[in-house]
Design an enzyme around this catalytic site. Structure first.
Site, mmCIF file in Angstrom:
data_model
loop_
_atom_site.group_PDB
_atom_site.id
_atom_site.type_symbol
_atom_site.label_atom_id
_atom_site.label_comp_id
_atom_site.label_asym_id
_atom_site.label_seq_id
_atom_site.Cartn_x
_atom_site.Cartn_y
_atom_site.Cartn_z
ATOM 1 N N ASN A 15 -3.239 4.545 -2.485
ATOM 2 C CA ASN A 15 -3.834 3.352 -3.077
ATOM 3 C C ASN A 15 -2.829 2.216 -2.980
ATOM 4 O O ASN A 15 -1.647 2.437 -2.693
ATOM 5 C CB ASN A 15 -4.208 3.600 -4.547
ATOM 6 C CG ASN A 15 -5.421 2.798 -4.976
ATOM 7 O OD1 ASN A 15 -5.701 1.740 -4.412
ATOM 8 N ND2 ASN A 15 -6.153 3.297 -5.958
ATOM 9 N N HIS A 71 0.861 -1.184 0.000
ATOM 10 C CA HIS A 71 0.000 0.000 0.000
ATOM 11 C C HIS A 71 0.891 1.224 0.000
ATOM 12 O O HIS A 71 1.709 1.429 0.894
ATOM 13 C CB HIS A 71 -0.919 0.017 1.225
ATOM 14 C CG HIS A 71 -1.854 1.189 1.246
ATOM 15 N ND1 HIS A 71 -3.084 1.162 0.612
ATOM 16 C CD2 HIS A 71 -1.742 2.429 1.783
ATOM 17 C CE1 HIS A 71 -3.692 2.327 0.779
ATOM 18 N NE2 HIS A 71 -2.892 3.113 1.480
ATOM 19 N N CYS A 72 0.750 2.065 -1.022
ATOM 20 C CA CYS A 72 1.609 3.230 -1.183
ATOM 21 C C CYS A 72 0.860 4.475 -0.716
ATOM 22 O O CYS A 72 -0.151 4.861 -1.329
ATOM 23 C CB CYS A 72 2.034 3.392 -2.636
ATOM 24 S SG CYS A 72 3.083 4.830 -2.935
ATOM 25 N N PRO A 73 1.324 5.126 0.358
ATOM 26 C CA PRO A 73 0.621 6.333 0.816
ATOM 27 C C PRO A 73 0.752 7.500 -0.149
ATOM 28 O O PRO A 73 -0.090 8.400 -0.145
ATOM 29 C CB PRO A 73 1.320 6.645 2.153
ATOM 30 C CG PRO A 73 2.669 6.022 2.041
ATOM 31 C CD PRO A 73 2.483 4.797 1.197
#
Length: 326
Positions: free
Chosen positions: A120, A114-116
Site C-alpha cells: 500500500n 509506495h511501500c511493497p
C-alpha cells in the site's frame, strides 16, 4: 484501485514481512522459555511480557498501516484555480494536486511513497501507523538480539555439549536479527527525519530541484509546510494515531501561501518540457524487468524504481527528459 482484505496481504511484500515477524517472535519466545522461564523470576516475566508486547504492537500497526491506507481523493475532486499566472509557466496555477500512484491506481493524499512491505502507499491516514510499526519493530529486534546474544553466552559458558546445535542455531538467528535491526532502524531514521521536516519523499525531490535551479543572486526557496519540528511531528504522530487536517489543505508558513509549492512545480515542469527531446523507437523492446535479449548493459541497469519498464514498438515516439548511458 480497491484491493480485497485477503489480496492485500497475498503479495510478496506482506508475506515476507509477516514471515519475519513470525520467525523473530517464535524463536525469541522459545529462547526465553528455555533460558529464562517466566515462572522462575520477575526479571524473566518482565522480559517475556515486554517482548511479546513489542511483537503484538508491531503486528497491529503493520496491519493497520496496510489496511487503513493513505486515503484517496474524493471522486470528481478538482483543485481550485489560482488567479495569478506563474512567471515561467504558460498556465494558471492550481492548488497542489494529490500524487497519482501507479501501483495503487489512485490519487493519494500526501503520498510519501509506495511501500511493497505493506502492499500500500504511505500517506495521510496511515503515516503514523507506518512509523509506529517501524518503531516497535526496532524495539522488538533490539530485544530479540539482546536475548539471543545472552542465550549464546549462557549456552557456551554454562551448558553441556548436548546444547551445541541449539547454540549454533541461536548464533545464526542473532546475526539475522542484527541485520534486520539495522535495516529497519535505517528506515525508521529516514521516516522520522521526513516527519520532522514535514516533507514527503516526493516533496524532498521537488525542494532539491528548487534549490539547485536557483542562482546565488536569487532569493532562496522557502518550503511552505515546515512549521518547526514540534508542530511537524504532532501533525503525524499523536496519541490516537489520527492525522491532522483533511488531507487537502495544510497549515503553511506566514511568508508562503497555499500555491507556493505548486508554482515551483509548474516552473520545474516548464523547464523540463523545454529541455525534452522527441525520439523515434527503432527497435522493439519487451518491457521485461530483466530484458535478457537487449544486451548485458541494459539488462544489468534496471530502473531505480519499483515501476515496470515500458514496452515499445518500432515507429513509436517517446519524449525524453533525462539522459544516461543506458
Amino acid at each position: 484501485m480497491c484491493i480485497g482484505p485477503l489480496k492485500r496481504v497475498c503479495h510478496w511484500g506482506p508475506l515476507i514481512a509477516l514471515s519475519i515477524i513470525k520467525a523473530v517472535t517464535f524463536a525469541t519466545v522459545t529462547c526465553l522459555a528455555q533460558w529464562w522461564p517466566p515462572q522462575d523470576s520477575w526479571g524473566g516475566s518482565l522480559c517475556f511480557f515486554s517482548f511479546t508486547s513489542s511483537a503484538m504492537l508491531t503486528l497491529y500497526f503493520f496491519l493497520q498501516a496496510a489496511y487503513s491506507g493513505p486515503g484517496n481523493m474524493p471522486s470528481g475532486w478538482k483543485p481550485k484555480k489560482f488567479v495569478v499566472t506563474c512567471p515561467n509557466a504558460s498556465m494558471a496555477c492550481q492548488s497542489s494536486e494529490p500524487y497519482f500512484c501507479l501501483n495503487g491506481g489512485a490519487c493519494v493524499m500526501k503520498m510519501d511513497h509506495h511501500c511493497p512491505w505493506i502492499n500500500n502507499c504511505v500517506g495521510h491516514f496511515n503515516h503514523s501507523s507506518f512509523t509506529l510499526f517501524l518503531f516497535w519493530a526496532v524495539v522488538g529486534c533490539t530485544q530479540a538480539t539482546v536475548i539471543l546474544a545472552s542465550s549464546i553466552y549462557r549456552a557456551i559458558h554454562r551448558l553441556k555439549l548436548y546444547y551445541y546445535n541449539t547454540s549454533t542455531d541461536t548464533i545464526c538467528y542473532s546475526y539475522c536479527y542484527g541485520i534486520a535491526f539495522c535495516s529497519i532502524a535505517m528506515a525508521l531514521l529516514f521516516d522520522v527525519r521526513s516527519i520532522l521536516r514535514n516533507r514527503t519523499g516526493i516533496e524532498d525531490w521537488i525542494l532539491e530541484k528548487a534549490i539547485h535551479r536557483r542562482g546565488s543572486a536569487e532569493p532562496s526557496f522557502i518550503y511552505p509546510y515546515d512549521l518547526g519540528k514540534r508542530k511537524n511531528f504532532l501533525q503525524v504522530i499523536n496519541f490516537w494515531c489520527e492525522p491532522c487536517g483533511n488531507g487537502i489543505v495544510w497549515p503553511i508558513r506566514p511568508e508562503c501561501h497555499q500555491y507556493t509549492l505548486t508554482i515551483e512545480q509548474l516552473e520545474q515542469k516548464a523547464e523540463k518540457r523545454a529541455r525534452s527531446r522527441e525520439y523515434q523507437v527503432v527497435l522493439a523492446f519487451s518491457g521485461w524487468w530483466f530484458p535478457c535479449f537487449q544486451g548485458l548493459g541494459v539488462c544489468c541497469h534496471p530502473p531505480c524504481t519499483d515501476e515496470p519498464r515500458i514496452a515499445m514498438q518500432p515507429g513509436q515516439s517517446v519524449i525524453v527528459t533525462r539522459w544516461k548511458k543506458f
